[in-house]
Write a protein that holds these residues in place. Structure first.
Motif: not given
Length: 313
Positions: A190-196
């Motif tokens: 659902x997201x990569x580290x650092x992303x919302x």
């Protein structure tokens, strides 16, 4: 507050967890565990029970070591196969399925925050969670058909419900590993580290994902959506792209019986009852673990190498 959650029987494995409670979430951290074993399952089950009794609405699973989880210990599996103790393998797989079904049913929001290799049982675990957040070094995949077996902790059911039938069929039949970014493009992450973070939807509670995710109408997914397994095994067509040819080359190196079983189980994800499909994964264990290919593949995995050739028996 950080509490160690150790398995009740230390002789069953060295897997240990740290569990940290706060008002917002319970964090369950794997301390150096690379394989799913009975000890780790005991610890995870206890940690989930504690989290459900706490006030926090969310439980987060993450790894302290370089890898999240790389599957079941192949050396343990080979030992059971040599001893002709298939019941132990089946019982352990059922225990693993039971824990992941608990994650399906928990009222908590479940998050997997993963780094490094997330393969086999680790990938199936991540697919069960509402939200998956991946580090930049993440490699996620289901390599089982290259070991002579099939995903049996819900991988053939939860992954297609999450990323779509065609994408799941490509990933599972070829044993392809995806980067965090590639997995995010398909919806596995659902997201990569650092992303919302936009929290996903629990995959077992949706009917199934669309055949193609947005932006995923490429030649590889078309091939795995439209062609039968025999057609895929027949190799590339004259007008196939380089990517399709590479995918079919990978498929040709997988164990034939495991491919047949995995493909049949994947079809259950299109039109079958979810619980009955999970039971079918367990039923098919008797088929694949009786094969010479499974012994060849699992012995290679236990030795840290790839099986060079499967005989289809």
């Amino acid at each position: 507050m950080v509490l160690p959650v150790d398995p009740p029987d230390e002789t069953r494995g060295m897997s240990k967890l740290d569990v940290e409670f706060s008002d917002d979430r319970t964090v369950v951290r794997l301390r150096g565990a690379r394989h799913l074993d009975a000890a780790l399952l005991d610890g995870l089950d206890a940690a989930l029970t504690r989290a459900e009794s706490a006030a926090a609405p969310e439980i987060v699973f993450e790894n302290a070591g370089p890898d999240f989880l790389v599957g079941i210990d192949a050396k343990w599996v080979v030992g059971r196969m040599v001893d002709d103790d298939f019941e132990a393998i089946r019982d352990f797989v059922r225990e693993g399925q039971t824990f992941l079904q608990r994650l399906d049913e928990t009222p908590l929001r479940t998050v997997a925050r993963v780094r490094g290799h997330v393969t086999g049982a680790g990938a199936e675990w991540a697919a069960t969670c509402d939200t998956v957040i991946a580090g930049a070094d993440t490699k996620i995949g289901l390599p089982e058909t290259g070991l002579g077996i099939h995903p049996a902790l819900g991988g053939t059911q939860r992954v297609p419900r999450r990323i779509g039938y065609a994408a799941a069929r490509w990933v599972i039949l070829t044993g392809s590993y995806l980067s965090g970014a590639a997995a995010r493009a398909l919806g596995w992450v659902d997201a990569l580290e650092g992303e919302e973070v936009r929290h996903g939807t629990r995959p077992a509670r949706v009917e199934r994902a669309p055949l193609f995710g947005e932006g995923s109408r490429d030649a590889v997914l078309n091939a795995f959506a439209e062609r039968t397994l025999d057609e895929l095994r027949n190799g590339p067509r004259p007008d196939d792209s380089v990517d399709v040819r590479r995918a079919l080359q990978r498929l040709a190196r997988r164990a034939p019986i495991a491919l047949t079983v995995a493909d049949s189980l994947l079809r259950h994800s299109l039109d079958d009852d979810f619980d009955r499909a999970l039971e079918a994964e367990i039923d098919e264990l008797a088929t694949v673990y009786a094969t010479e290919d499974a012994m060849t593949g699992m012995r290679a995995g236990a030795d840290g190498r790839r099986a060079t050739r499967f005989q289809g028996r």
